[in-house]
Structure formats: C-alpha cells, structure tokens
Scaffold this motif. Structure first.
Motif, PDB file in Angstrom:
ATOM      1  N   ILE A   7       0.795  -1.015  -0.047  1.00 47.20           N
ATOM      2  CA  ILE A   7      -0.112  -0.131   0.035  1.00 47.20           C
ATOM      3  C   ILE A   7       1.202   1.079  -0.217  1.00 47.20           C
ATOM      4  O   ILE A   7       1.931   0.975   0.325  1.00 47.20           O
ATOM      5  CB  ILE A   7      -0.962  -0.167   1.455  1.00 47.20           C
ATOM      6  CG1 ILE A   7       0.052   0.749   2.166  1.00 47.20           C
ATOM      7  CG2 ILE A   7      -2.123  -1.213   0.970  1.00 47.20           C
ATOM      8  CD1 ILE A   7      -0.980   0.449   3.527  1.00 47.20           C
ATOM      9  N   GLN A  16     -11.494  -2.279   0.835  1.00 51.24           N
ATOM     10  CA  GLN A  16     -10.263  -1.784   0.040  1.00 51.24           C
ATOM     11  C   GLN A  16      -9.088  -2.921   0.094  1.00 51.24           C
ATOM     12  O   GLN A  16      -8.701  -2.956  -1.448  1.00 51.24           O
ATOM     13  CB  GLN A  16      -9.702  -0.653   0.362  1.00 51.24           C
ATOM     14  CG  GLN A  16     -10.720   1.056   0.243  1.00 51.24           C
ATOM     15  CD  GLN A  16     -10.127   2.127   1.144  1.00 51.24           C
ATOM     16  OE1 GLN A  16      -9.526   2.296   1.679  1.00 51.24           O
ATOM     17  NE2 GLN A  16     -10.157   3.592   0.689  1.00 51.24           N
ATOM     18  N   LYS A  19     -10.267  -5.744  -2.279  1.00 53.23           N
ATOM     19  CA  LYS A  19     -10.717  -5.027  -3.614  1.00 53.23           C
ATOM     20  C   LYS A  19      -8.841  -5.114  -4.255  1.00 53.23           C
ATOM     21  O   LYS A  19      -8.068  -6.052  -5.072  1.00 53.23           O
ATOM     22  CB  LYS A  19     -11.159  -3.967  -3.799  1.00 53.23           C
ATOM     23  CG  LYS A  19     -12.612  -4.184  -3.453  1.00 53.23           C
ATOM     24  CD  LYS A  19     -13.298  -2.806  -4.056  1.00 53.23           C
ATOM     25  CE  LYS A  19     -12.444  -1.559  -3.269  1.00 53.23           C
ATOM     26  NZ  LYS A  19     -13.415  -0.396  -3.524  1.00 53.23           N
ATOM     27  N   LEU A  20      -8.319  -4.791  -3.306  1.00 51.27           N
ATOM     28  CA  LEU A  20      -6.182  -4.659  -4.142  1.00 51.27           C
ATOM     29  C   LEU A  20      -6.389  -5.746  -4.287  1.00 51.27           C
ATOM     30  O   LEU A  20      -4.843  -6.226  -5.485  1.00 51.27           O
ATOM     31  CB  LEU A  20      -5.890  -3.854  -3.391  1.00 51.27           C
ATOM     32  CG  LEU A  20      -4.231  -2.981  -3.027  1.00 51.27           C
ATOM     33  CD1 LEU A  20      -4.530  -2.729  -4.542  1.00 51.27           C
ATOM     34  CD2 LEU A  20      -3.714  -2.381  -1.745  1.00 51.27           C
ATOM     35  N   ASN A  22      -7.758  -8.358  -5.142  1.00 48.27           N
ATOM     36  CA  ASN A  22      -8.178  -8.862  -6.220  1.00 48.27           C
ATOM     37  C   ASN A  22      -8.874 -10.440  -5.857  1.00 48.27           C
ATOM     38  O   ASN A  22      -8.918 -11.063  -6.581  1.00 48.27           O
ATOM     39  CB  ASN A  22      -7.288  -9.570  -7.588  1.00 48.27           C
ATOM     40  CG  ASN A  22      -6.821  -8.555  -8.438  1.00 48.27           C
ATOM     41  OD1 ASN A  22      -7.246  -7.459  -8.147  1.00 48.27           O
ATOM     42  ND2 ASN A  22      -5.391  -7.976  -8.923  1.00 48.27           N
TER      43      ASN A  22
END
Length: 73
Positions: A7, A16, A19-20, A22
């Motif tokens: 990050i 989040q 989602k990051l 995947n």
C-alpha cells in the motif's frame, strides 16, 4: 502461501484491501463476503469492512489464503 500486498498510504481499510488483493471485484461484495468467510486480522476474527490495516498486519481468509500488508517501497 503468504502474499505481500503493498500500500502507498499509512493504512488501508479491510474492504479496500480485499479489492486491492483481487479477492473481490467491487466494494458492494465486501459485506456479503465478510458474512460468508472467516477473516482473521493478526489472529483475531474481523467482520468490519472499515477495519484499518497497517503495514505488518496479517490478514488470513479461509479458503483463500494469507496476506501481509506492506508499505510500498
């Protein structure tokens, strides 16, 4: 297998992060995902999508794997 997810901020919220990494395609899927799968943050059960994750935190997800939050270099 432990995968490192980088990050570029001081922290990232769990929703989040999913989602990051995947794991999920949209933020709308996060609430249902957390209800269906056990997610551990540093060994503690977590079901809040707004939980702040910091570099060094370990996220373990049943049937998916484990991930370490890392600061982008």
């Amino acid at each position: 297998m432990n995968e490192e997810i980088e990050i570029n901020t001081a922290y990232i919220q769990l929703g989040q992060f999913l989602k990051l990494a995947n794991i999920l395609e949209t933020g709308g899927m996060v609430k249902l995902f957390l209800a269906d799968y056990q997610v551990l943050v540093n060994g503690e059960p977590e079901n809040r999508r707004g939980r702040k994750l910091y570099p060094g935190d370990l996220v373990e997800i049943e049937e998916v794997g484990s991930f370490t939050v890392a600061k982008q270099k």
